[in-house]
Design a protein around this motif. Structure first.
Motif, PDB file in Angstrom:
ATOM      1  N   GLY A   1       0.799  -1.228   0.000  1.00 26.74           N
ATOM      2  CA  GLY A   1       0.000   0.000   0.000  1.00 26.74           C
ATOM      3  C   GLY A   1       0.828   1.273   0.000  1.00 26.74           C
ATOM      4  N   PRO A   2       1.731   1.441   0.978  1.00 20.09           N
ATOM      5  CA  PRO A   2       2.530   2.677   1.016  1.00 20.09           C
ATOM      6  C   PRO A   2       3.407   2.845  -0.223  1.00 20.09           C
ATOM      7  CG  PRO A   2       2.708   1.445   3.085  1.00 20.09           C
ATOM      8  CD  PRO A   2       1.972   0.565   2.124  1.00 20.09           C
ATOM      9  N   ILE A   3       3.823   1.734  -0.816  1.00 21.17           N
ATOM     10  CA  ILE A   3       4.680   1.794  -2.005  1.00 21.17           C
ATOM     11  C   ILE A   3       3.874   2.239  -3.222  1.00 21.17           C
ATOM     12  CG2 ILE A   3       5.964   0.305  -3.612  1.00 21.17           C
ATOM     13  CD1 ILE A   3       7.204  -1.033  -1.142  1.00 21.17           C
ATOM     14  N   PHE A   4       2.681   1.694  -3.388  1.00 20.50           N
ATOM     15  CA  PHE A   4       1.832   2.134  -4.499  1.00 20.50           C
ATOM     16  C   PHE A   4       1.461   3.607  -4.329  1.00 20.50           C
ATOM     17  CE2 PHE A   4       0.152  -2.473  -5.083  1.00 20.50           C
ATOM     18  CZ  PHE A   4       1.233  -2.763  -5.882  1.00 20.50           C
ATOM     19  N   GLN A   5       1.222   3.986  -3.070  1.00 16.06           N
ATOM     20  CA  GLN A   5       0.855   5.381  -2.838  1.00 16.06           C
ATOM     21  C   GLN A   5       2.017   6.314  -3.171  1.00 16.06           C
ATOM     22  OE1 GLN A   5      -1.322   5.592   0.827  1.00 16.06           O
ATOM     23  NE2 GLN A   5      -1.616   7.817   0.679  1.00 16.06           N
ATOM     24  N   GLU A   6       3.226   5.918  -2.769  1.00 14.15           N
ATOM     25  CA  GLU A   6       4.399   6.764  -3.014  1.00 14.15           C
ATOM     26  C   GLU A   6       4.759   6.809  -4.504  1.00 14.15           C
ATOM     27  OE1 GLU A   6       8.156   5.092  -1.956  1.00 14.15           O
ATOM     28  OE2 GLU A   6       9.087   7.029  -1.533  1.00 14.15           O
ATOM     29  N   GLN A   7       4.768   5.632  -5.146  1.00 14.29           N
ATOM     30  CA  GLN A   7       5.284   5.568  -6.521  1.00 14.29           C
ATOM     31  C   GLN A   7       4.231   5.867  -7.577  1.00 14.29           C
ATOM     32  OE1 GLN A   7       7.266   1.764  -7.039  1.00 14.29           O
ATOM     33  NE2 GLN A   7       8.624   2.112  -5.305  1.00 14.29           N
TER      34      GLN A   7
END
Lengths: 201, 201
Positions: free
Chosen positions: A42-48
């Motif tokens: 989740g945090p990775i999709f949100q960041e990238q």
């Protein structure tokens, strides 16, 4: 004895399901050690990508293909499969449970993945997880300690630093803290990753 | 004789390069017919993702991984590889050339892909293409007719209707115009696709 493969995964990830059910046996066959490393996409999709959902939902054309691909691959490998009615399922609690499973990490990881992708069960529910885990049910309480929560945040941060952008991933290092980790993305690279670890390169 | 595999690709696509160099031999080994289907990813990325560039450029973390993955895969399969200094290269003219190559489609396709990804040459240039094609250089002029341009637009529209979202793809149909085409995305699915065609399912 070959090297070690770190298996990075998110319990909500469809291709991680395939890998989770196959990786332990494949590593044993190659005499390679295995370390389970749950993290959160989740945090990775949100960041990238700037999204708060699975890319497979945000890109429906790609999503439609993925569901058919998964069905075909599970048939190929003889794995049970039922398209979950909720996707992606919240995987935070499951990841924390996986993190504190110790020597049972393989069995616990497979049980939770099967609950999501073979039995269509809500793995975000503590009660469901307790039932799924059977004699390991106490992990659900241990998973909710501050220490385990911090460990999961650290795993996800490490995934970002490694340059992960999806799951599953297979990471092989020359030594601890090796900045030149070799990263293999996707269930499709599992065999290449294990061969890399077995050959010490 | 097995069925037919349609090989859908864009000359700018890195994983299409791998597939282009391997697909003809793999189909011959499996006694499966092969049809080259060049198309353009640009309009598809624009429609589905709202971008006018390669997703590997728009998502640099994923892009970094892709370049390393390509290098590793080319080593694995014994294929030449040089990271192109321009990516993605404009592939419209090359696609039109590929489209009118007739019985030379395999050789022409491989020559253009190698120019881009093994020799770092500008495949958007007619002069470069003529040099690369040697005795097939006349294709570059034929490629610029209205008929061929319309054929490429039709291929790209068909790709959209099939639900393609990237390249390469391998498409297998039960009959002509079959709406239930079986689609395999990525060089990683090439062998599965050929086996599917060979087994008539």
């Amino acid at each position: 004895m070959g090297g070690t493969v770190e298996f990075w995964f998110d319990f909500a990830s469809t291709y991680s399901y395939l890998a989770a059910l196959r990786v332990e046996e494949a590593c044993q066959r190659a005499d390679v050690a295995l370390r389970h490393r749950p993290f959160l996409l989740g945090p990775i999709f949100q960041e990238q990508l700037g999204i708060k959902d699975s890319p497979f939902n945000v890109q429906p054309v790609r999503g439609r293909y993925m569901w058919r691909d998964l069905e075909r691959l599970c048939e190929k490998y003889g794995l049970p499969w039922r398209k979950p009615t909720v996707f992606p399922r919240h995987s935070v609690l499951a990841a924390r449970v996986g993190l504190c499973a110790g020597g049972s990490a393989g069995a616990v990881t497979r049980a939770i993945f099967k609950a999501n992708f073979a039995d269509d069960r809500d793995i975000s529910s503590p009660d469901v997880l307790r039932e799924v885990l059977g004699e390991d049910a106490a992990l659900v309480d241990r998973a909710q300690t501050e220490e385990v929560k911090a460990q999961l945040r650290a795993n996800t941060k490490e995934a970002q630093q490694l340059g992960l952008f999806g799951a599953p991933d297979f990471v092989i290092r020359q030594g601890s803290g090796d900045p030149l980790a070799e990263i293999f993305f996707g269930h499709d690279r599992m065999d290449d990753a294990i061969a890399w670890a077995a050959n010490g390169r």
